[in-house]
Design a protein around this motif. Structure first.
Motif, short mmCIF file in Angstrom:
data_model
loop_
_atom_site.label_atom_id
_atom_site.label_comp_id
_atom_site.label_asym_id
_atom_site.label_seq_id
_atom_site.Cartn_x
_atom_site.Cartn_y
_atom_site.Cartn_z
N GLN A 139 0.83 -1.21 0.00
CA GLN A 139 0.00 0.00 0.00
C GLN A 139 0.86 1.26 0.00
O GLN A 139 0.55 2.23 -0.69
N ARG A 140 1.96 1.25 0.76
CA ARG A 140 2.87 2.41 0.76
C ARG A 140 3.48 2.61 -0.62
O ARG A 140 3.58 3.75 -1.12
N LEU A 141 3.91 1.52 -1.25
CA LEU A 141 4.48 1.63 -2.59
C LEU A 141 3.45 2.16 -3.59
O LEU A 141 3.78 2.92 -4.49
N LEU A 142 2.21 1.75 -3.42
CA LEU A 142 1.13 2.19 -4.31
C LEU A 142 0.96 3.71 -4.27
O LEU A 142 0.69 4.34 -5.29
N THR A 143 1.18 4.31 -3.10
CA THR A 143 1.03 5.77 -3.00
C THR A 143 2.27 6.51 -3.51
O THR A 143 2.16 7.63 -3.97
N VAL A 144 3.44 5.86 -3.44
CA VAL A 144 4.69 6.53 -3.80
C VAL A 144 5.09 6.29 -5.25
O VAL A 144 5.48 7.24 -5.95
N ILE A 145 5.03 5.05 -5.71
CA ILE A 145 5.49 4.71 -7.06
C ILE A 145 4.48 3.81 -7.78
O ILE A 145 4.77 2.65 -8.10
N PRO A 146 3.30 4.32 -8.06
CA PRO A 146 2.26 3.47 -8.67
C PRO A 146 2.65 2.91 -10.04
O PRO A 146 2.29 1.78 -10.36
N GLY A 147 3.41 3.64 -10.83
CA GLY A 147 3.81 3.15 -12.16
C GLY A 147 4.74 1.95 -12.06
O GLY A 147 4.57 0.95 -12.75
N ASN A 148 5.74 2.05 -11.19
CA ASN A 148 6.66 0.95 -10.99
C ASN A 148 5.95 -0.25 -10.38
O ASN A 148 6.23 -1.40 -10.73
N LEU A 149 5.02 0.00 -9.48
CA LEU A 149 4.28 -1.09 -8.86
C LEU A 149 3.41 -1.80 -9.88
O LEU A 149 3.28 -3.02 -9.87
N ASP A 150 2.86 -1.05 -10.82
CA ASP A 150 2.05 -1.66 -11.88
C ASP A 150 2.93 -2.55 -12.76
O ASP A 150 2.52 -3.65 -13.13
N ARG A 151 4.13 -2.09 -13.08
CA ARG A 151 5.05 -2.92 -13.87
C ARG A 151 5.43 -4.19 -13.12
O ARG A 151 5.53 -5.27 -13.69
N ALA A 152 5.63 -4.08 -11.80
CA ALA A 152 5.92 -5.26 -10.99
C ALA A 152 4.75 -6.22 -11.01
O ALA A 152 4.91 -7.44 -11.12
N TRP A 153 3.53 -5.69 -10.89
CA TRP A 153 2.32 -6.51 -10.92
C TRP A 153 2.22 -7.28 -12.24
O TRP A 153 1.95 -8.47 -12.25
N VAL A 154 2.46 -6.59 -13.34
CA VAL A 154 2.42 -7.23 -14.66
C VAL A 154 3.47 -8.33 -14.75
O VAL A 154 3.20 -9.43 -15.23
N ALA A 155 4.69 -8.07 -14.26
CA ALA A 155 5.75 -9.07 -14.31
C ALA A 155 5.39 -10.28 -13.47
O ALA A 155 5.60 -11.43 -13.89
N LEU A 156 4.84 -10.06 -12.28
CA LEU A 156 4.48 -11.17 -11.40
C LEU A 156 3.33 -12.00 -11.94
O LEU A 156 3.32 -13.22 -11.81
N THR A 157 2.35 -11.36 -12.54
CA THR A 157 1.16 -12.09 -12.98
C THR A 157 1.27 -12.62 -14.41
O THR A 157 0.57 -13.55 -14.77
N SER A 158 2.14 -12.05 -15.24
CA SER A 158 2.24 -12.53 -16.61
C SER A 158 3.01 -13.85 -16.68
O SER A 158 2.69 -14.72 -17.49
#
Length: 74
Positions: free
Chosen positions: A28-47
């Motif tokens: 949640q903290r990362l989501l508020t600070v670096i949402p773009g990078n967190l989205d890329r991490a999410w895509v990498a983890l789920t793809s």
């Protein structure tokens, strides 16, 4: 049927769960600070969740395996 403003899930419906409260709060903290990078991490983890490289490592111990229909999977 859903309409305007409804959330559209990602094409590959992997469910990512926090191991504990600390992991959830960190996400949640990362989501508020670096949402773009967190989205890329999410895509990498789920793809490709089984990919192993310098940034993505398999979970260890009991978190590294799950039983599905009697079979043990990574």
């Amino acid at each position: 049927m859903t309409g305007r403003g409804a959330e559209i899930p990602r094409p590959k419906p992997w469910t990512v769960r926090a191991a504990d409260r600390q992991a959830y709060q960190g996400w949640q903290r990362l989501l508020t600070v670096i949402p773009g990078n967190l989205d890329r991490a999410w895509v990498a983890l789920t793809s490709d969740p089984r990919q192993i490289d310098q940034r993505q490592h398999p979970l260890k111990g009991a978190l590294g395996f799950v039983k599905v229909g009697g079979a043990t999977l990574e």
